[in-house]
Design an enzyme around this catalytic site. Structure first.
Site, PDB file in Angstrom:
ATOM      1  N   ASN A 104      29.100-154.824  66.684  1.00  0.00           N
ATOM      2  CA  ASN A 104      29.629-153.693  67.454  1.00  0.00           C
ATOM      3  C   ASN A 104      30.241-154.276  68.727  1.00  0.00           C
ATOM      4  OD1 ASN A 104      30.124-151.377  68.876  1.00  0.00           O
ATOM      5  ND2 ASN A 104      28.062-150.528  68.671  1.00  0.00           N
ATOM      6  N   ARG A 142      31.647-151.984  63.425  1.00  0.00           N
ATOM      7  CA  ARG A 142      31.731-150.601  63.878  1.00  0.00           C
ATOM      8  C   ARG A 142      33.086-150.351  64.528  1.00  0.00           C
ATOM      9  NH1 ARG A 142      30.425-147.767  69.227  1.00  0.00           N
ATOM     10  NH2 ARG A 142      30.781-145.638  68.551  1.00  0.00           N
ATOM     11  N   HIS A 176      30.859-140.202  66.932  1.00  0.00           N
ATOM     12  CA  HIS A 176      29.426-140.338  66.615  1.00  0.00           C
ATOM     13  C   HIS A 176      29.145-140.059  65.138  1.00  0.00           C
ATOM     14  CE1 HIS A 176      28.420-138.988  71.013  1.00  0.00           C
ATOM     15  NE2 HIS A 176      28.428-140.310  70.943  1.00  0.00           N
ATOM     16  N   ARG A 206      31.154-136.858  81.701  1.00  0.00           N
ATOM     17  CA  ARG A 206      32.351-136.172  81.168  1.00  0.00           C
ATOM     18  C   ARG A 206      32.182-134.661  81.241  1.00  0.00           C
ATOM     19  NH1 ARG A 206      32.158-139.177  75.588  1.00  0.00           N
ATOM     20  NH2 ARG A 206      31.971-141.268  76.415  1.00  0.00           N
ATOM     21  N   GLU A 225      22.546-146.185  63.841  1.00  0.00           N
ATOM     22  CA  GLU A 225      23.924-146.351  63.379  1.00  0.00           C
ATOM     23  C   GLU A 225      24.122-147.705  62.697  1.00  0.00           C
ATOM     24  OE1 GLU A 225      24.482-144.952  67.347  1.00  0.00           O
ATOM     25  OE2 GLU A 225      26.464-144.198  66.806  1.00  0.00           O
TER      26      GLU A 225
END
Ligand code: ADP
Length: 398
Positions: free
Chosen positions: A7, A90, A178, A239, A384
């Protein structure tokens, strides 16, 4: 077979090695400060962690170091690098790639062509891929895309009500993010219930620094809260999530902001941090809330309000709900947040045993539903990397 999962970020590279015969992680770690100075860590089950400062100029250097450590006579976990059967990469954004795939020249060229809509994650992921191709020639390199989980959403979920030419020409659409996490927890939830995904209406809440909610009807994701970018949907650590788009043009005009300055406000100065003025970290905001800080309280209330609103909307879209799943930093660890959300969802048939919820150790699986509740409510740690390893293993074997 051993699978290496990579990743890659702009200045960091996380790695894990899975033994797919047992599903166990046999090594994992991080190369950090790539292009700055360089730090590497390595963790192996039952052994002392290793950490060293090593100059890491490029992603090639980082991968070369990881491979060297993995076969190191003292620190390593592999007798020979040829034990690695495939590498899983990823990719946060796969554009319109609909599923995980072995990365050949055509796929690489496509991924390079979409870095414009994925400027943060795309270039480093491609660098990680290049480095692995160079250093592990002939080994399948598999791309796993966070966006591909959303490739079967109906057009009514992913096309924005803008002039259609912007979708056609500029690919302005909801992509969702996600996805690997939502896919993993939905798979695990179905396994736990001993049901096929095709029988279940599920809402999965990935609540972390970045947060998203997905509606999965019969195993197909039909809607998700993140959109063209990970900015849409819930308010997050820093955010804003969804706001009236006209606020953007209004503020830019009023304050003479450049697009980059506006982006900075929306991405780094909003959310829990923006409202509370305290921190993007949910734990710190909740401590301030407990001490009576009103803006901290408001920040948390805005978060709960939006989570509940999206869950309600998705239950309506699917015409029902069987399973509600919480995952990621906040979802797995924060029982108070889960409790606040669930108590507002009684109308849907969400009924939890709050003692069980609150007494579950952080990060552990918990079925907190009361016996006979219409909705099964689960806290389920995401993984993940394991999902990436599974896809990579399947494709490498095929
Ligand atoms: P990212 O999106 O960067 O992967 P994470 O999934 O790690 O983020 O989530 C980070 C969030 O999880 C932070 O808001 C943090 O407060 C929260 N969190 C992490 N650990 C805990 C914990 N033990 N208890 C409560 N909240 C936690």
């Amino acid at each position: 077979m051993k699978i290496l999962v990579i990743n890659a970020g702009s200045s960091s590279l996380k790695y894990q090695v899975f033994d797919m015969d047992t599903g166990a992680v046999i090594a994992k770690g991080l190369c950090d400060r790539i292009g700055v100075d360089g730090v590497v860590t390595l963790k192996r089950p039952g052994k002392d962690p290793y950490k060293a400062n090593v100059p890491l100029g490029t992603h090639d250097d980082a991968i070369a170091l990881v491979l060297k450590l993995l076969v190191d006579p003292e620190l390593g976990v592999l007798a020979d690098i040829s034990e690695i059967g495939a590498v899983g990469h990823r990719f946060a954004h796969g554009g319109e790639l609909k599923e995980s795939t072995i990365l050949g020249e055509k796929e690489k060229a496509y991924l390079a062509s979409i870095v414009g809509i994925n400027p943060l994650h795309g270039p480093p992921a491609l660098k990680g891929l290049d480095a692995c191709e160079k250093l592990l020639p002939g080994i399948p390199q598999v791309g796993v895309f966070d966006t591909s989980f959303y490739s079967r959403m109906p057009a009514s979920s992913y096309v924005y009500a803008l002039p259609y030419e912007y979708y056609e020409t500029y690919k302005i659409r909801r992509y969702g993010f996600h996805g690997t996490s939502h896919r993993y927890v939905s798979m695990k939830a179905a396994e736990y219930l001993q049901k096929d995904l095709s029988e279940l209406k599920m809402i999965t809440c990935h609540l972390g620094n970045g947060s998203s909610i997905s509606a999965i009807d019969g195993g197909v994701c039909v809607d998700t809260s993140m959109g063209f970018t990970p900015q849409e949907g819930l308010p997050m650590g820093t955010r804003s999530g969804t706001i009236d788009p006209t606020i953007v043009t209004y503020l830019m005009k009023q304050l003479s902001l450049t697009p980059d300055e506006m982006d900075d406000i929306l991405n780094r100065k909003s959310g829990l941090l923006g409202v509370s003025g305290i921190s993007p970290d949910c734990r710190e905001v909740m401590i301030a809330e407990k001490e009576g800080n009103e803006r901290a309280h408001l920040a948390m209330e805005i978060l709960y309000h939006n989570i509940v609103k999206i869950i309600g909307a998705y239950a309506a879209e699917m015409d029902g709900l069987d399973v509600l799943v919480f995952t990621a930093g906040i979802g797995e660890n924060d029982a108070v947040v889960r409790s606040e959300i669930c108590r507002r969802l009684g109308f849907l048939g969400v009924e939890i045993d709050d003692e069980k919820n609150l007494s579950t150790p952080r990060g552990q699986f918990c079925d907190m539903s009361v016996p006979g509740a219409a909705v099964t409510t689960l806290s389920l740690p995401t993984d993940e990397e394991y999902m990436i390893a599974l896809d990579t293993y399947r494709l490498a074997q095929a």
